[in-house]
Design an enzyme around this catalytic site. Structure first.
Site, PDB file in Angstrom:
ATOM      1  N   LEU A  38       0.839  -1.211   0.000  1.00  0.00           N
ATOM      2  CA  LEU A  38       0.000   0.000   0.000  1.00  0.00           C
ATOM      3  C   LEU A  38       0.864   1.249   0.000  1.00  0.00           C
ATOM      4  CD1 LEU A  38      -2.930  -0.993   2.418  1.00  0.00           C
ATOM      5  CD2 LEU A  38      -2.770  -1.272  -0.066  1.00  0.00           C
ATOM      6  N   THR A 143       6.982  -5.128 -18.722  1.00  0.00           N
ATOM      7  CA  THR A 143       6.519  -4.057 -19.599  1.00  0.00           C
ATOM      8  C   THR A 143       7.242  -4.076 -20.940  1.00  0.00           C
ATOM      9  OG1 THR A 143       6.633  -1.648 -19.845  1.00  0.00           O
ATOM     10  CG2 THR A 143       8.186  -2.614 -18.332  1.00  0.00           C
ATOM     11  N   ASP A 144       6.618  -3.495 -21.956  1.00  0.00           N
ATOM     12  CA  ASP A 144       7.285  -3.366 -23.262  1.00  0.00           C
ATOM     13  C   ASP A 144       8.408  -2.333 -23.216  1.00  0.00           C
ATOM     14  OD1 ASP A 144       5.724  -1.061 -23.064  1.00  0.00           O
ATOM     15  OD2 ASP A 144       4.793  -1.250 -25.040  1.00  0.00           O
ATOM     16  N   GLU A 145       8.440  -1.516 -22.132  1.00  0.00           N
ATOM     17  CA  GLU A 145       9.433  -0.435 -22.091  1.00  0.00           C
ATOM     18  C   GLU A 145      10.868  -0.962 -21.985  1.00  0.00           C
ATOM     19  OE1 GLU A 145       8.258   3.028 -19.850  1.00  0.00           O
ATOM     20  OE2 GLU A 145       6.149   2.482 -19.993  1.00  0.00           O
ATOM     21  N   TYR A 169      13.027   3.563 -14.767  1.00  0.00           N
ATOM     22  CA  TYR A 169      11.938   2.586 -14.618  1.00  0.00           C
ATOM     23  C   TYR A 169      12.190   1.370 -15.497  1.00  0.00           C
ATOM     24  CZ  TYR A 169       7.430   0.344 -15.613  1.00  0.00           C
ATOM     25  OH  TYR A 169       6.432  -0.584 -15.821  1.00  0.00           O
ATOM     26  N   LYS A 173      12.980  -2.590 -14.555  1.00  0.00           N
ATOM     27  CA  LYS A 173      12.142  -3.721 -14.991  1.00  0.00           C
ATOM     28  C   LYS A 173      12.968  -4.693 -15.836  1.00  0.00           C
ATOM     29  CE  LYS A 173       8.286  -4.378 -14.457  1.00  0.00           C
ATOM     30  NZ  LYS A 173       7.497  -5.028 -13.362  1.00  0.00           N
ATOM     31  N   ARG A 300       9.669  15.158 -21.300  1.00  0.00           N
ATOM     32  CA  ARG A 300      10.241  14.230 -20.319  1.00  0.00           C
ATOM     33  C   ARG A 300      11.682  13.907 -20.735  1.00  0.00           C
ATOM     34  NH1 ARG A 300       7.017   8.697 -19.905  1.00  0.00           N
ATOM     35  NH2 ARG A 300       5.852   9.705 -18.240  1.00  0.00           N
ATOM     36  N   GLY A 302      14.750  11.918 -21.745  1.00  0.00           N
ATOM     37  CA  GLY A 302      14.932  10.578 -22.327  1.00  0.00           C
ATOM     38  C   GLY A 302      13.634   9.955 -22.821  1.00  0.00           C
TER      39      GLY A 302
HETATM   40  P1  NAD Z   1       0.703   0.470  -9.848  1.00  0.00           P
HETATM   41  O1  NAD Z   1       1.783   1.476  -9.567  1.00  0.00           O
HETATM   42  O2  NAD Z   1      -0.682   0.940 -10.083  1.00  0.00           O
HETATM   43  O3  NAD Z   1       0.637  -0.590  -8.649  1.00  0.00           O
HETATM   44  C1  NAD Z   1       1.769  -1.125  -8.054  1.00  0.00           C
HETATM   45  C2  NAD Z   1       1.336  -1.825  -6.774  1.00  0.00           C
HETATM   46  O4  NAD Z   1       2.498  -2.393  -6.154  1.00  0.00           O
HETATM   47  C3  NAD Z   1       0.707  -0.881  -5.736  1.00  0.00           C
HETATM   48  O5  NAD Z   1      -0.461  -1.455  -5.209  1.00  0.00           O
HETATM   49  C4  NAD Z   1       1.784  -0.742  -4.676  1.00  0.00           C
HETATM   50  O6  NAD Z   1       1.259  -0.514  -3.377  1.00  0.00           O
HETATM   51  C5  NAD Z   1       2.476  -2.094  -4.771  1.00  0.00           C
HETATM   52  N1  NAD Z   1       3.862  -2.033  -4.280  1.00  0.00           N
HETATM   53  C6  NAD Z   1       4.808  -1.116  -4.626  1.00  0.00           C
HETATM   54  N2  NAD Z   1       5.944  -1.347  -3.937  1.00  0.00           N
HETATM   55  C7  NAD Z   1       5.712  -2.446  -3.165  1.00  0.00           C
HETATM   56  C8  NAD Z   1       6.501  -3.180  -2.237  1.00  0.00           C
HETATM   57  N3  NAD Z   1       7.771  -2.811  -1.966  1.00  0.00           N
HETATM   58  N4  NAD Z   1       5.979  -4.265  -1.641  1.00  0.00           N
HETATM   59  C9  NAD Z   1       4.694  -4.648  -1.912  1.00  0.00           C
HETATM   60  N5  NAD Z   1       3.881  -3.968  -2.740  1.00  0.00           N
HETATM   61  C10 NAD Z   1       4.388  -2.881  -3.377  1.00  0.00           C
HETATM   62  O7  NAD Z   1       1.257  -0.381 -11.073  1.00  0.00           O
HETATM   63  P2  NAD Z   1       0.475  -0.988 -12.316  1.00  0.00           P
HETATM   64  O8  NAD Z   1       0.351   0.047 -13.358  1.00  0.00           O
HETATM   65  O9  NAD Z   1      -0.717  -1.708 -11.818  1.00  0.00           O
HETATM   66  O10 NAD Z   1       1.562  -2.041 -12.825  1.00  0.00           O
HETATM   67  C11 NAD Z   1       1.608  -3.362 -12.271  1.00  0.00           C
HETATM   68  C12 NAD Z   1       2.741  -4.129 -12.929  1.00  0.00           C
HETATM   69  O11 NAD Z   1       2.516  -4.182 -14.336  1.00  0.00           O
HETATM   70  C13 NAD Z   1       4.109  -3.471 -12.742  1.00  0.00           C
HETATM   71  O12 NAD Z   1       5.048  -4.505 -12.532  1.00  0.00           O
HETATM   72  C14 NAD Z   1       4.363  -2.751 -14.063  1.00  0.00           C
HETATM   73  O13 NAD Z   1       5.737  -2.680 -14.340  1.00  0.00           O
HETATM   74  C15 NAD Z   1       3.644  -3.664 -15.033  1.00  0.00           C
HETATM   75  N6  NAD Z   1       3.114  -3.010 -16.245  1.00  0.00           N
HETATM   76  C16 NAD Z   1       2.367  -1.884 -16.152  1.00  0.00           C
HETATM   77  C17 NAD Z   1       1.846  -1.304 -17.318  1.00  0.00           C
HETATM   78  C18 NAD Z   1       0.961  -0.078 -17.273  1.00  0.00           C
HETATM   79  O14 NAD Z   1       0.605   0.456 -18.322  1.00  0.00           O
HETATM   80  N7  NAD Z   1       0.556   0.399 -16.113  1.00  0.00           N
HETATM   81  C19 NAD Z   1       2.122  -1.876 -18.560  1.00  0.00           C
HETATM   82  C20 NAD Z   1       2.896  -3.047 -18.610  1.00  0.00           C
HETATM   83  C21 NAD Z   1       3.376  -3.602 -17.440  1.00  0.00           C
HETATM   84  P1  TYD Z   2       2.414   7.523 -19.026  1.00  0.00           P
HETATM   85  O1  TYD Z   2       0.956   7.352 -18.798  1.00  0.00           O
HETATM   86  O2  TYD Z   2       3.250   8.131 -17.951  1.00  0.00           O
HETATM   87  O3  TYD Z   2       2.980   6.090 -19.461  1.00  0.00           O
HETATM   88  P2  TYD Z   2       4.449   5.683 -20.026  1.00  0.00           P
HETATM   89  O4  TYD Z   2       5.405   6.779 -19.787  1.00  0.00           O
HETATM   90  O5  TYD Z   2       4.771   4.498 -19.196  1.00  0.00           O
HETATM   91  O6  TYD Z   2       4.242   5.364 -21.476  1.00  0.00           O
HETATM   92  O7  TYD Z   2       2.610   8.407 -20.336  1.00  0.00           O
HETATM   93  C1  TYD Z   2       2.050   8.039 -21.583  1.00  0.00           C
HETATM   94  C2  TYD Z   2       2.549   9.025 -22.615  1.00  0.00           C
HETATM   95  O8  TYD Z   2       1.992  10.315 -22.332  1.00  0.00           O
HETATM   96  C3  TYD Z   2       4.062   9.196 -22.596  1.00  0.00           C
HETATM   97  O9  TYD Z   2       4.525   9.407 -23.933  1.00  0.00           O
HETATM   98  C4  TYD Z   2       4.262  10.471 -21.788  1.00  0.00           C
HETATM   99  C5  TYD Z   2       3.022  11.292 -22.104  1.00  0.00           C
HETATM  100  N1  TYD Z   2       2.545  12.176 -21.002  1.00  0.00           N
HETATM  101  C6  TYD Z   2       2.318  13.527 -21.257  1.00  0.00           C
HETATM  102  O10 TYD Z   2       2.501  14.023 -22.391  1.00  0.00           O
HETATM  103  N2  TYD Z   2       1.881  14.300 -20.223  1.00  0.00           N
HETATM  104  C7  TYD Z   2       1.673  13.803 -18.966  1.00  0.00           C
HETATM  105  O11 TYD Z   2       1.282  14.572 -18.046  1.00  0.00           O
HETATM  106  C8  TYD Z   2       1.894  12.411 -18.728  1.00  0.00           C
HETATM  107  C9  TYD Z   2       1.678  11.811 -17.369  1.00  0.00           C
HETATM  108  C10 TYD Z   2       2.337  11.618 -19.785  1.00  0.00           C
END
Ligand code: NAD
Ligand code: TYD
Length: 366
Positions: A38, A143-145, A169, A173, A300, A302
């Site tokens: 949390l 992630t694809d990143e 980030y 990953k 941003r 990079g």
């Molecule tokens: P999020 O940031 O919404 O949630 C992360 C969760 O992990 C939170 O509930 C947080 O409390 C918990 N957490 C963080 N540090 C912790 C710790 N030390 N111990 C236990 N719990 C901890 O993330 P998300 O967007 O739901 O992403 C989930 C996973 O999917 C991540 O591994 C992310 O890299 C991957 N992912 C996300 C996306 C995306 O678009 N959001 C895309 C591809 C992969």
């Molecule tokens: P984000 O949702 O942070 O995901 P990620 O960086 O993991 O792809 O951002 C999505 C795209 O939107 C990314 O190219 C950065 C851009 N962005 C903005 O232009 N303004 C913003 O305030 C945010 C949060 C993201």
């Protein structure tokens, strides 16, 4: 009767909460243990609808605490792990890189060590075997990143694309992915990894593009577009990601990687303009009003130009495909945030962080 116990880490976050919901609803015979620290990104209100289910248990704890993680494995005898807990926001990784190393790298290695110790001596599925119960599986959600940025317009990330992470980030990953593979190659730990594109949908923390912009449009605040808005992302509805995780957990081949994406690329500015039009319509505002909030800000550091996933492997091998067209998913997402303004208000005010104290601590002290 419980047929298997699965540890889901990060289940109170955005994607994790959708995975927990899908598993507890779909598999009444599984016991799902949600381990989440949390942090600011974890919100138990995301799981209010399932928190009293008999096959669901929440544990608050930190994956960077090795002794605690080991003790949890001893207590629950997990059959499988679906690991989502992470620091997930690129902008935060630029200001606080070490937190990403701690959670994403050290936290993952702690879980790998605990799984390796707990499962030592048990029968292991061999490479390519389908991980049906009762064999163990460590499923790492990535992630694809990790693949870096695409520069040629016709190119896609495949499972064999070389890693080339650009942000703290994605570097953290990528490192965690390498450790997961190393534990498979070195110790024979049964693992599977998926690399997914950008998710969108309900319950996403409003620091990410779509929920932040929905919130700002609602409140007539500026929409900060980084650089010229020319970066391209491949968007997938979060429930479709959860469905893919279900498929891979049950049918994916041990030792494999699967890319997950929607073949749905959008240039940021085009996406934002579409969102503005949808919001104008939903809020009964004259067309063009929301788009006037667009404000170009410093790019941003990079900033990766383009991500695009080739999801052919998971589609052909496991028969998964996205269920929603993007326009439909975006409408659903906007509707969710507009009808859950209390969720957004609680998250933006910090009120959501009291939910654990009121719901859980009270329950345990009664
Ligand atoms: P999020 O940031 O919404 O949630 C992360 C969760 O992990 C939170 O509930 C947080 O409390 C918990 N957490 C963080 N540090 C912790 C710790 N030390 N111990 C236990 N719990 C901890 O993330 P998300 O967007 O739901 O992403 C989930 C996973 O999917 C991540 O591994 C992310 O890299 C991957 N992912 C996300 C996306 C995306 O678009 N959001 C895309 C591809 C992969
Ligand atoms: P984000 O949702 O942070 O995901 P990620 O960086 O993991 O792809 O951002 C999505 C795209 O939107 C990314 O190219 C950065 C851009 N962005 C903005 O232009 N303004 C913003 O305030 C945010 C949060 C993201």
């Amino acid at each position: 009767m419980t047929t298997q116990t699965i540890l889901i880490t990060g289940g109170a976050g955005f994607i994790g909460s959708h995975v927990v919901r899908l598993f507890v609803n779909q598999y009444a015979d599984y016991r799902i243990v949600n381990l989440d620290q949390l942090t600011y990104a974890g919100n138990l209100a995301n799981l209010r609808d399932v928190e009293t289910y008999p096959n669901y248990t929440f544990v608050r704890g930190d994956i960077t605490d090795a002794a605690f993680v080991r003790q949890l494995f001893g207590q629950y005898h997990f059959d499988g792990v679906i690991h989502l807990a992470a620091e997930s926001h690129v902008d935060r990784s630029i200001t606080h890189p070490l937190e990403f190393v701690m959670t994403n790298v050290i936290g993952t290695v702690n879980l790998l060590n605990a799984a390796k110790e707990a499962w030592q001596g048990d029968r292991r599925p061999s490479d390519g075997e389908r991980p049906e119960a009762p064999a163990h599986l460590f499923y790492h959600v990535s992630t694809d990143e990790v693949y870096g940025s695409l520069h040629r317009p016709e190119s896609f990330f495949t499972e064999s694309t070389a890693y080339d992470p650009q942000s703290p980030y994605s570097a953290s990953k990528a490192s965690s992915d390498h450790f997961v593979r190393a534990y498979h190659n070195t110790y024979g730990l049964p693992v599977v990894i998926t690399n997914c594109s950008n998710n969108y949908g309900p319950n996403q923390f409003p620091e990410k593009l779509l929920p932040l912009f929905i919130h700002n449009i609602q409140h007539h605040k500026p929409l900060p577009v980084y650089g010229k808005g020319e970066n391209v992302r491949d968007w997938l509805y979060v429930v479709d990601h959860a469905r893919a995780i279900d498929k891979v957990y049950h049918q994916g081949r041990v030792g494999e990687t699967y890319n997950i994406g929607g073949f749905n690329e959008w240039r940021n500015l085009d996406l934002i303009q579409l969102l503005c039009r949808v919001m104008d319509r939903k809020l009964g505002r004259p067309e063009g009003e929301s788009a006037r909030l667009i404000t170009y800000v410093t790019d941003r550091a990079g900033h990766d130009l383009r991500y695009a996933i080739d999801a052919a492997k998971i589609m052909n091998e496991l028969g998964w495909k996205p269920s929603l067209q993007f326009e439909e998913g975006l409408e659903k997402t906007v509707d969710w945030y507009l009808t859950h303004s209390d969720w957004l208000a609680d998250v933006t005010s910090g009120e959501y962080q009291r939910y654990y104290d009121t719901q859980y601590t009270d329950r345990f002290t009664k």
